[in-house]
Scaffold this active site. Structure first.
Site, PDB file in Angstrom:
ATOM      1  N   GLU A   1      57.704 158.919  16.105  1.00  0.00           N
ATOM      2  CA  GLU A   1      57.057 158.083  16.684  1.00  0.00           C
ATOM      3  C   GLU A   1      55.389 158.909  16.688  1.00  0.00           C
ATOM      4  O   GLU A   1      54.462 157.637  16.718  1.00  0.00           O
ATOM      5  CB  GLU A   1      57.042 157.925  18.360  1.00  0.00           C
TER       6      GLU A   1
ATOM      7  N   HIS B   1      63.879 156.320  30.003  1.00  0.00           N
ATOM      8  CA  HIS B   1      63.770 155.675  29.059  1.00  0.00           C
ATOM      9  C   HIS B   1      63.690 154.013  30.591  1.00  0.00           C
ATOM     10  O   HIS B   1      64.292 152.971  29.598  1.00  0.00           O
ATOM     11  CB  HIS B   1      65.603 154.880  29.338  1.00  0.00           C
TER      12      HIS B   1
END
Lengths: 334, 376
Positions: free
Chosen positions: A70, A139
């Site tokens: 990322e 998450h």
């Protein structure tokens, strides 16, 4: 006009903007899938199948599968935006944003300000958020308050498929970095969505129910629950206004303040952690600017201040729901 | 005995209506009601209106309760004279309810509009045609900012004996948003190309507001093709126009502002529902709509006045023309109706600019009678 899911609405927004403007590109982990392998190309279309089909129409030049890094591809997207493209980067889960905060907070958000207004950074970072997916605490977070905190970023939180398409097209055409929050429990929700491209302006709240007794402000998936609560309360002759701010940066406080001036009562529903959240932000603004109109203390409906639990039973208990919104509504009306 | 029993059913107001909510009964049980009496207030997602009785006689039974939501055709009340017993009415209600359940299972979706590829643009058109070949077709043209759905309360009944086309003008509804011409003559060219694509040669036309001026332009350009013209609160009959409304419509992007703007269209602002305002805001967000509306407004209402006024050409026009106006029209002065002789002038009380929505049965009847009179 036809019925489309939240997922289809986002896919259509991306495809239509990519057709309209050759500078629009899509990048992220498995946004197509299959890069460099002899196997099925476009196998994934992103983790939830949202970008499926784009690589077939626009090719690998504009639909970029990235490494699982990322910090790397968000930085690349910000740089591409600063140098002329209009990237839509897929960050998968917002929980992973931590490894690229510098690229977002110190670079993307600052360029316009630190280069004398001469630089624009038209990057969109699409990201999934929210609980209910049985995906545990790494998450399932909301985290939009963190991005709302940073000047220079715009933050959009669509609450249904119609909103998703219009807000995403607006985000892609916007010259500032936009963090686009997609609640993972909304992807299969279906709504009437026009086939033609359209935009929903940022900073303009949507009043989804109009009532006189009470104002409910809700974000993302919580708008759905707030609407359900308002409809049930209407049967008990309690008339509720529901406000979906649509974007938390810019934020339409005026619509909220005007409504509270009429109703005198406010419930804020926020799925984010309760400290330093949109709930506390809205409550503080209303107390500061509309205190004399309040007839009762403001009630915040939020999860407890703990990580999202993995136990399904606990997770269900954690997420604000329609019943809790109704209970909060009754308590401020008591 | 059942001939003596008359049913009052949930009306179908417009194509999209599948159910209605009974807001209030306006008459008491036992009252003697006449055809046309206002007996119920009914709310749909699109509109709230009073329901005029389709039958006459004593109202023996209110079947629908206030607050109840029922499908189109559902039994709302029973009218029967004194010779009918309560038991017979009970049996009638039971039979009706069973039939209702069957009908609900066999419900057909409303007709959907189609995209017609005409020269220079794509028109969205809703075509309603009778099963048997009918008389000359009728073309319905909406006004500034409208679309084919403006005719939803008129089109089905007009299509009983002829094909009726309701189209979206360029820049409007689901039609393409690129304009080939933005003034009245230019828009008439676009409508003609849509007619060519539809294969329509000779036709009647009814137009509302800007759509009326376009209808008139079609008749003036090619009088032999046009069998009759119905002008509803029409443009083209005088210079005055409420440009505050036009500007408000273009500029309003919040629900509250749009609601206040659209309320100017109705004598009774209660007609403006959430859905109506929402649909307009959604339309205005489509790519290309705002520039199209701006361009049309600048061309048609330049400097605060209508640019196409045909009053002095009406006398020599060899096509029958009638006007229908809402007495409380706040957009175009009702005095513009005087452009036609008194016998062809209909001014309806209790209605504003959207007279075809506020007084649908009257407007439908007047259009139907006029096209029948004009013939073909």
């Amino acid at each position: 006009m036809s019925k489309k899911s939240f997922r289809q609405a986002i896919n259509e927004a991306l495809a239509q903007e990519m057709r309209r403007d050759h500078r629009v590109i899509v990048m992220g982990e498995d946004v197509a899938g299959g890069l460099g392998t002899p196997g099925d190309q476009d196998a994934w279309g992103g983790p939830m199948g949202v970008t499926k089909g784009l690589v077939g129409e626009f090719g690998r030049e504009r639909v970029l599968d990235t490494p699982i890094t990322e910090s790397g591809f968000i930085g690349a997207a910000v740089g591409a935006a600063a140098t002329g493209l209009r990237p839509v980067a897929d960050l998968m889960f917002v929980d992973f944003m931590g490894v690229c905060f510098d690229q977002i907070f110190n670079q993307a958000a600052k360029f316009r300000y630190m280069f004398g207004g001469k630089a624009v950074t038209p990057v969109v970072i699409r990201t999934m958020f929210g609980a209910g997916f049985r995906a545990a605490s790494q998450h399932s977070q909301c985290l939009y308050p963190i991005f709302t905190h940073i000047p220079g970023l715009k933050v959009a939180i669509p609450s249904n498929a119609y909103e998703a398409k219009g807000l995403l097209i607006q985000a892609i055409r916007d010259d500032d970095p936009v963090i686009f929050f997609e609640h993972k429990m909304l992807y299969d929700d279906i709504d009437e969505v026009p086939d033609e491209p359209y935009t929903i302006p940022f900073g303009e709240a949507n009043v989804t129910r109009e009532g006189t007794d009470l104002t409910i402000v809700a974000f993302g998936r919580m708008v759905k629950f707030a609407n359900e609560a308002a409809d049930l309360l209407a049967k008990q002759k309690i008339s509720v206004t529901v406000i979906d701010p649509r974007t938390t940066s810019p934020m339409d406080y005026d619509t909220i303040l005007e409504s509270v001036e009429e109703t005198g009562r406010l419930v804020v529903v926020d799925e984010a952690h309760p400290r330093c959240s949109m709930a506390t932000d809205v409550a503080a603004f209303v107390v500061q600017d509309a205190f004399k109109h309040l007839k009762a203390p403001i009630k915040m409906v939020t999860p407890p201040h703990v990580p999202v639990p993995f136990s399904p039973a606990l997770e269900d208990e954690y997420i604000p729901n329609t019943a809790r919104i109704m209970a909060a509504a009754r308590s401020v009306l008591a | 005995m059942s001939d003596a029993i008359k049913a009052i059913g949930m009306p179908k107001w417009g194509l999209a209506m599948t159910e209605g909510k009974v807001n209030a009964w306006l008459v008491e049980e036992g009252a003697d009601i006449a055809t046309g009496d206002e007996i119920l207030e009914i709310e749909t997602s699109k509109i709230t209106n009073v329901f005029e009785s389709p039958v006459s006689g004593p109202l023996r039974r209110k079947v629908a309760a206030e607050g109840e939501t029922l499908p189109v055709g559902a039994l709302l009340g029973v009218v029967a004279d004194a010779s009918v017993t309560e038991a017979e009415i009970d049996a009638f209600v039971e039979t009706a309810k069973a039939a209702q359940a069957e009908a609900a299972a066999a419900a057909v979706p409303p007709p959907a509009p189609e995209l017609v590829h005409a020269e220079g643009w794509t028109a969205r058109v809703l075509t309603m045609a009778p099963e048997a070949a009918g008389a000359l077709p009728l073309l319905l043209i909406h006004g500034f900012g409208g679309d084919y759905q403006n005719w939803q309360f008129n089109q089905p009944d007009l299509a009983i004996d002829r094909t009726v086309y309701a189209l979206d003008l360029p820049g409007h509804g689901g039609s393409s948003k690129v304009l080939t011409g933005a003034d009245v003559p230019g828009l008439a060219v676009a409508v003609r190309s849509a007619l060519a694509a539809l294969g329509v040669e000779r036709f009647h036309v009814a137009g509302h507001s800007l759509g009326g001026a376009i209808g008139l332009q079609l008749a003036l350009d090619e009088p032999k093709r046009v069998a009759s013209v119905t002008l509803i609160c029409s443009a083209g009959l005088g210079p005055e126009i409420n440009t505050d409304y036009i500007e408000g419509f273009i500029k309003s992007d919040k629900r509250k502002d749009m609601k206040a703007t659209v309320e100017k269209l109705f004598a009774d602002p209660a007609f403006v529902s959430r859905d109506m305002v929402d649909d307009l805001l959604k339309y205005k967000r489509l790519d290309g709509v705002l520039p199209a509306l701006r361009t049309i407004a600048d061309a048609v209402f330049a400097g605060g006045h209508q640019t196409s006024v045909f009053t002095d050409r009406l006398a020599t026009l060899d096509v029958p023309v009638q006007t229908i106006w809402g007495e409380s029209d706040a957009i175009i002065p009702v005095a513009h109706a005087n452009a036609v002789p008194e016998a062809r002038r209909h001014v309806l009380a209790g209605a504003g600019h959207m007279v075809h929505i506020e007084k649908p049965s009257d407007v439908t009847r007047l259009i139907g009678e006029f096209v029948a009179f004009a013939g073909g």
